[in-house]
Write a protein that holds these residues in place. Structure first.
Motif, short mmCIF file in Angstrom:
data_model
loop_
_atom_site.label_atom_id
_atom_site.label_comp_id
_atom_site.label_asym_id
_atom_site.label_seq_id
_atom_site.Cartn_x
_atom_site.Cartn_y
_atom_site.Cartn_z
N UNK A 23 0.86 -1.17 0.00
CA UNK A 23 0.00 0.00 0.00
C UNK A 23 0.90 1.22 0.00
N UNK A 24 0.46 2.30 -0.64
CA UNK A 24 1.30 3.48 -0.79
C UNK A 24 0.48 4.75 -0.62
N UNK A 31 5.16 10.07 -7.30
CA UNK A 31 6.05 9.52 -6.28
C UNK A 31 5.26 8.72 -5.26
N UNK A 32 5.78 7.56 -4.84
CA UNK A 32 5.07 6.67 -3.94
C UNK A 32 5.80 6.54 -2.62
N UNK A 161 1.35 18.34 0.75
CA UNK A 161 0.85 18.03 -0.58
C UNK A 161 -0.45 17.27 -0.46
N UNK A 162 -1.17 17.13 -1.56
CA UNK A 162 -2.30 16.22 -1.62
C UNK A 162 -1.78 14.84 -2.02
N UNK A 163 -2.34 13.82 -1.42
CA UNK A 163 -1.94 12.44 -1.72
C UNK A 163 -3.19 11.60 -1.91
N UNK A 164 -2.97 10.41 -2.46
CA UNK A 164 -4.01 9.39 -2.55
C UNK A 164 -3.45 8.08 -2.00
N UNK A 165 -4.29 7.28 -1.39
CA UNK A 165 -3.89 5.92 -1.02
C UNK A 165 -3.94 5.07 -2.29
N UNK A 166 -2.84 4.37 -2.58
CA UNK A 166 -2.72 3.58 -3.80
C UNK A 166 -2.49 2.11 -3.45
N UNK A 171 -5.29 0.73 -7.98
CA UNK A 171 -6.49 1.42 -7.50
C UNK A 171 -6.09 2.59 -6.61
N UNK A 172 -6.85 3.68 -6.70
CA UNK A 172 -6.55 4.89 -5.96
C UNK A 172 -7.74 5.33 -5.13
N UNK A 173 -7.47 5.76 -3.91
CA UNK A 173 -8.49 6.41 -3.11
C UNK A 173 -8.57 7.88 -3.49
N UNK A 174 -9.50 8.63 -2.91
CA UNK A 174 -9.64 10.05 -3.22
C UNK A 174 -8.49 10.87 -2.64
N UNK A 175 -8.22 12.06 -3.20
CA UNK A 175 -7.12 12.88 -2.70
C UNK A 175 -7.45 13.51 -1.34
N UNK A 176 -6.40 13.74 -0.54
CA UNK A 176 -6.56 14.42 0.74
C UNK A 176 -5.22 15.06 1.12
N UNK A 177 -5.22 16.07 1.98
CA UNK A 177 -3.99 16.76 2.35
C UNK A 177 -3.15 15.94 3.33
N UNK A 178 -1.84 15.98 3.14
CA UNK A 178 -0.92 15.24 4.00
C UNK A 178 0.37 16.03 4.13
N UNK A 179 1.16 15.71 5.14
CA UNK A 179 2.45 16.37 5.35
C UNK A 179 3.50 15.35 5.74
N UNK A 180 4.73 15.64 5.39
CA UNK A 180 5.88 14.86 5.85
C UNK A 180 6.89 15.83 6.42
N UNK A 181 7.36 15.57 7.65
CA UNK A 181 8.36 16.43 8.27
C UNK A 181 9.44 15.57 8.91
#
Length: 232
Positions: A23-24, A31-32, A161-166, A171-181
């Motif tokens: 899962x990604x 980018x995954x 950024x916005x991401x999707x669960x892949x 198959x892709x889920x809907x986009x949602x906001x996410x952060x990496x720090x």
């Protein structure tokens, strides 16, 4: 699409039901970021135990997923609650012996202002795509002498950024906001939202930071301590 709705959609739901990936998280540029579903669904590993050992008082696990930390703390007799926006994650947590609610961290929660420790593990500092808003919200949840233990990205990054669960089948889920720090960015955001006295450590290639409120010093002689204000 809200973050909560996105995490209730396939392929995340399918992966949690089976306990298996791959899962990604997928950025718009393709980018995954791999999501460690098998680790989330297993017992706590050596890195997780460094988190469990630092918890004090009643513990709130934010974005608890399938609940390995909640269940482990429950087995130790520690008052613990997991919160997650995925009904399947909450069901797995309860099924493993933990307590959990299907809610967002930004919803009204039990014991607001009285939690001894809050957890943001497995990348959950990214919830909502705004680390400072999340850190400010967690400050409302913990007691004045409470702690926040957060897992940072293992690289020096500060990304929204916005991401999707892949899923592995595309198959892709809907986009949602996410952060990496990474640790440096996490400490910057923590300082801006009133957190202090950071203790940082690494275990099994994972990076963690323990923060306190209102000048309460974090005592951790075995960890690599942050120097100065909040700069590692």
């Amino acid at each position: 699409m809200t973050t909560a709705a996105a995490w209730r959609a396939d392929p995340y739901t399918v992966a949690l039901r089976t306990g298996r990936g791959p899962l990604f998280l997928r950025r718009p540029d393709g980018w995954l970021l791999p999501l460690e579903v098998e680790r989330w669904c297993a017992d706590p590993d050596v890195a997780d135990r460094t988190v469990l050992d630092r918890c004090r008082g009643p513990v709130l696990d934010i974005g608890c997923g399938p609940g390995r930390l909640v269940a482990a703390l429950a087995r130790l007799g520690r008052p613990t609650l997991g919160v997650d926006v995925s009904p399947v994650a909450v069901a797995r947590t309860v099924g493993s012996g933990g307590s959990a609610l299907c809610r967002s961290v930004f919803d009204r929660l039990p014991r607001e202002g009285r939690w001894g420790t809050a957890l943001l593990i497995d990348g959950n500092i990214g919830i909502g795509g705004d680390p400072r808003a999340l850190l400010a919200r967690v400050a409302e949840l913990v007691a004045t002498d409470g702690l926040l233990i957060a897992e940072a990205a293992p690289v020096d990054v500060d990304e929204r950024t916005d991401v999707r669960v892949a899923g592995h089948d595309g198959t892709l889920g809907p986009p949602f906001p996410w952060a990496r720090v990474g640790v440096r960015a996490l400490l910057d955001h923590a300082s801006a939202t009133g957190w202090s006295h950071a203790v940082a450590w690494t275990s099994a290639g994972r990076s963690f930071v323990c923060l306190s409120r209102d000048g309460v010093r974090v005592s951790d002689p075995d960890a690599r301590k942050a120097r100065g204000s909040l700069a590692v």
